[in-house]
Design an enzyme around this catalytic site. Structure first.
Site, PDB file in Angstrom:
ATOM      1  N   HIS A 291     -11.691 -55.042  -6.474  1.00 19.93           N
ATOM      2  CA  HIS A 291     -10.555 -54.844  -7.384  1.00 19.93           C
ATOM      3  C   HIS A 291     -10.343 -53.351  -7.574  1.00 19.93           C
ATOM      4  O   HIS A 291     -10.901 -52.725  -8.472  1.00 19.93           O
ATOM      5  CB  HIS A 291     -10.845 -55.565  -8.719  1.00 19.93           C
ATOM      6  CG  HIS A 291      -9.710 -55.539  -9.691  1.00 19.93           C
ATOM      7  ND1 HIS A 291      -9.567 -56.499 -10.680  1.00 19.93           N
ATOM      8  CD2 HIS A 291      -8.667 -54.701  -9.848  1.00 19.93           C
ATOM      9  CE1 HIS A 291      -8.491 -56.241 -11.397  1.00 19.93           C
ATOM     10  NE2 HIS A 291      -7.925 -55.137 -10.916  1.00 19.93           N
TER      11      HIS A 291
ATOM     12  N   HIS B  19      -6.958 -50.644  -7.158  1.00 24.15           N
ATOM     13  CA  HIS B  19      -5.549 -50.374  -6.807  1.00 24.15           C
ATOM     14  C   HIS B  19      -5.531 -49.009  -6.151  1.00 24.15           C
ATOM     15  O   HIS B  19      -5.913 -48.018  -6.795  1.00 24.15           O
ATOM     16  CB  HIS B  19      -4.672 -50.373  -8.056  1.00 24.15           C
ATOM     17  CG  HIS B  19      -4.710 -51.659  -8.806  1.00 24.15           C
ATOM     18  ND1 HIS B  19      -3.747 -52.632  -8.646  1.00 24.15           N
ATOM     19  CD2 HIS B  19      -5.605 -52.156  -9.695  1.00 24.15           C
ATOM     20  CE1 HIS B  19      -4.050 -53.668  -9.424  1.00 24.15           C
ATOM     21  NE2 HIS B  19      -5.166 -53.410 -10.070  1.00 24.15           N
TER      22      HIS B  19
ATOM     23  N   HIS C 153      -4.119 -61.176 -10.962  1.00 19.18           N
ATOM     24  CA  HIS C 153      -4.589 -60.707 -12.259  1.00 19.18           C
ATOM     25  C   HIS C 153      -4.221 -61.782 -13.278  1.00 19.18           C
ATOM     26  O   HIS C 153      -3.062 -62.219 -13.332  1.00 19.18           O
ATOM     27  CB  HIS C 153      -3.879 -59.419 -12.659  1.00 19.18           C
ATOM     28  CG  HIS C 153      -4.349 -58.180 -11.952  1.00 19.18           C
ATOM     29  ND1 HIS C 153      -4.416 -58.082 -10.588  1.00 19.18           N
ATOM     30  CD2 HIS C 153      -4.779 -56.982 -12.444  1.00 19.18           C
ATOM     31  CE1 HIS C 153      -4.864 -56.865 -10.275  1.00 19.18           C
ATOM     32  NE2 HIS C 153      -5.091 -56.182 -11.380  1.00 19.18           N
TER      33      HIS C 153
ATOM     34  N   GLU D  37      -6.363 -60.843 -18.452  1.00 20.41           N
ATOM     35  CA  GLU D  37      -6.726 -59.464 -18.816  1.00 20.41           C
ATOM     36  C   GLU D  37      -6.197 -59.262 -20.238  1.00 20.41           C
ATOM     37  O   GLU D  37      -6.975 -59.190 -21.184  1.00 20.41           O
ATOM     38  CB  GLU D  37      -6.096 -58.467 -17.825  1.00 20.41           C
ATOM     39  CG  GLU D  37      -6.365 -56.991 -18.153  1.00 20.41           C
ATOM     40  CD  GLU D  37      -5.583 -56.013 -17.253  1.00 20.41           C
ATOM     41  OE1 GLU D  37      -4.579 -56.423 -16.618  1.00 20.41           O
ATOM     42  OE2 GLU D  37      -5.974 -54.825 -17.197  1.00 20.41           O
TER      43      GLU D  37
ATOM     44  N   ASP E 275     -10.971 -50.847 -10.666  1.00 22.75           N
ATOM     45  CA  ASP E 275      -9.558 -51.030 -11.039  1.00 22.75           C
ATOM     46  C   ASP E 275      -8.717 -49.804 -10.660  1.00 22.75           C
ATOM     47  O   ASP E 275      -8.111 -49.801  -9.584  1.00 22.75           O
ATOM     48  CB  ASP E 275      -9.437 -51.369 -12.537  1.00 22.75           C
ATOM     49  CG  ASP E 275      -8.185 -52.161 -12.875  1.00 22.75           C
ATOM     50  OD1 ASP E 275      -7.461 -52.578 -11.951  1.00 22.75           O
ATOM     51  OD2 ASP E 275      -7.924 -52.384 -14.078  1.00 22.75           O
ATOM     52  N   ASP E 276      -8.673 -48.794 -11.538  1.00 27.48           N
ATOM     53  CA  ASP E 276      -7.896 -47.575 -11.306  1.00 27.48           C
ATOM     54  C   ASP E 276      -8.781 -46.381 -11.655  1.00 27.48           C
ATOM     55  O   ASP E 276      -8.621 -45.748 -12.704  1.00 27.48           O
ATOM     56  CB  ASP E 276      -6.643 -47.588 -12.190  1.00 27.48           C
ATOM     57  CG  ASP E 276      -5.775 -48.808 -11.913  1.00 27.48           C
ATOM     58  OD1 ASP E 276      -5.071 -48.809 -10.887  1.00 27.48           O
ATOM     59  OD2 ASP E 276      -5.837 -49.773 -12.707  1.00 27.48           O
TER      60      ASP E 276
HETATM   61  N1  ADE Z   1      -1.971 -52.276 -11.908  1.00 26.07           N
HETATM   62  C1  ADE Z   1      -2.937 -51.361 -11.780  1.00 26.07           C
HETATM   63  N2  ADE Z   1      -3.962 -51.647 -12.593  1.00 26.07           N
HETATM   64  C2  ADE Z   1      -3.632 -52.783 -13.253  1.00 26.07           C
HETATM   65  C3  ADE Z   1      -4.277 -53.599 -14.222  1.00 26.07           C
HETATM   66  N3  ADE Z   1      -5.489 -53.316 -14.714  1.00 26.07           N
HETATM   67  N4  ADE Z   1      -3.631 -54.691 -14.675  1.00 26.07           N
HETATM   68  C4  ADE Z   1      -2.423 -54.994 -14.210  1.00 26.07           C
HETATM   69  N5  ADE Z   1      -1.777 -54.275 -13.305  1.00 26.07           N
HETATM   70  C5  ADE Z   1      -2.375 -53.171 -12.826  1.00 26.07           C
HETATM   71 ZN    ZN Z   2      -6.164 -54.360 -11.576  1.00 22.77          ZN
END
Ligand code: ADE
Ligand code: ZN
Length: 323
Positions: free
Chosen positions: A16, A18, A192, A195, A273-274
């Site tokens: 996971h 992005h 997703h 969350e 994630d990011d």
């Molecule tokens: N796009 C990038 N990170 C995300 C996240 N945590 N939840 C939803 N969309 C995303």
């Molecule tokens: Zn994500």
């Protein structure tokens, strides 16, 4: 071996991430300058100071703004190559990487440019990888279908489709026909769900989108019946601890439910994630969760094992990586 050393050294898969969320401020400024794209932040420090989020949407607004510097195949290549180098340093052996084509095609950048840059870096990269095309759920199902059509000529380089962006108000059911089309083309699916959105979105993702994994999924614990199903069907959750705290899904890392998920027998994994926005790559995510939740050596080994078992590698490749 200390737990810290085990976390760094144990082979891991990241499921996971992005790719647009791996764009570090320094590279963002370099690319912006090269492409003569203006940013409303004057320096790397000023940009970093803006990374104080209150919820998912407050993050997404800045994330899409950051991605607007990306214009050429070279930009996508460099961003992806930088992530792969960083992941390899954390002993990630295999990565399944999300990309958001609509973030770029909506600005006039072609699908080919985006895909060409990312897949070129994956081909040249130091670790094993696969690519997952995510649809932006705040946009229409028609736009997602158009994106899928544009991607089909390149489907040999794409393992699955996914669903990201603003969750609440954009349930999986909105994309049932797009996902059905993707599956008929031989693509796997993930989404997703849970969350910020309710457990019912997780159930929809499983029942209507046929997902192989749930991304995040942490709100499943609000529905004991759903947890039982997730355990029984071994549906993996790609959990992102630092993201969840930064976006206030949990008030602090001590409040995170990862340990509870593991104790219920859920096939949970740890992911970043990011990472450029949330303060760390996969090792930092393991470290922060392990410390706050008092995870054991056996938990760390289980999480690493889960990451390969939950991956889209072939049974033979999984066996090799697990050994
Ligand atoms: N796009 C990038 N990170 C995300 C996240 N945590 N939840 C939803 N969309 C995303
Ligand atoms: Zn994500």
């Amino acid at each position: 071996m200390s737990l810290e050393e085990l976390i760094r050294r144990i082979p891991k898969a990241e499921l996971h991430i992005h790719i647009e969320g791996s764009l570090e401020p320094e590279l963002m400024f370099d690319i912006a300058r090269r492409n003569s794209v203006g940013l409303r932040f004057r320096s790397v420090d000023e940009l970093r100071r803006a990374y104080a989020f209150t919820d998912l949407q407050s993050f997404l607004d800045i994330y899409y703004e950051g991605a607007s510097v990306l214009r050429t195949e070279r930009d996508f290549y460099e961003m992806t190559a930088a992530y792969l180098r960083r992941a390899a340093a954390d002993n990630v052996r295999h990565a399944e990487i999300f990309f958001d084509p609509q973030t770029h095609t909506s600005r006039g950048i072609s699908f080919e440019t985006v895909f060409g840059g990312i897949s070129g870096a994956l081909r040249d990269g130091p670790i094993s990888s696969k690519l997952i095309l995510c649809f932006l759920r705040h946009l229409s199902a028609e736009s997602a279908m158009e994106t899928l059509e544009a991607a089909l000529p390149f489907k040999s380089g794409i393992v699955a489709v996914g669903l990201d962006s603003s969750e609440v108000g954009n349930p999986p059911s909105k994309f049932a026909s797009v996902f059905s089309r993707a599956r008929s083309e031989g693509l796997l699916t993930v989404a997703h769900a849970g969350e910020e959105g309710p457990p019912s979105y997780i159930r929809e993702a499983i029942d209507l989108l046929g997902v192989s994994r749930i991304d995040h999924g942490v709100r499943c614990l609000e529905d004991p019946q759903l947890v039982q199903e997730i355990v029984a069907h071994k549906i993996p959750l790609t959990v992102c601890p630092l993201s969840n705290v930064k976006l206030r899904v949990f008030r602090s890392m001590k409040d995170h439910n990862l340990r509870t998920l593991l104790r219920h027998g859920v096939r949970a994994t740890i992911n970043s994630d990011d990472p450029a926005y949330f303060g760390g790559y996969i090792v930092e995510n393991f470290r922060a969760a392990a410390e706050a939740l008092a995870l054991t050596e056996s938990d760390i080994r289980q999480l690493a094992r889960n990451s390969f078992e939950a991956s889209f590698l072939s049974p033979e490749e999984k066996e090799k990586m697990l050994r």
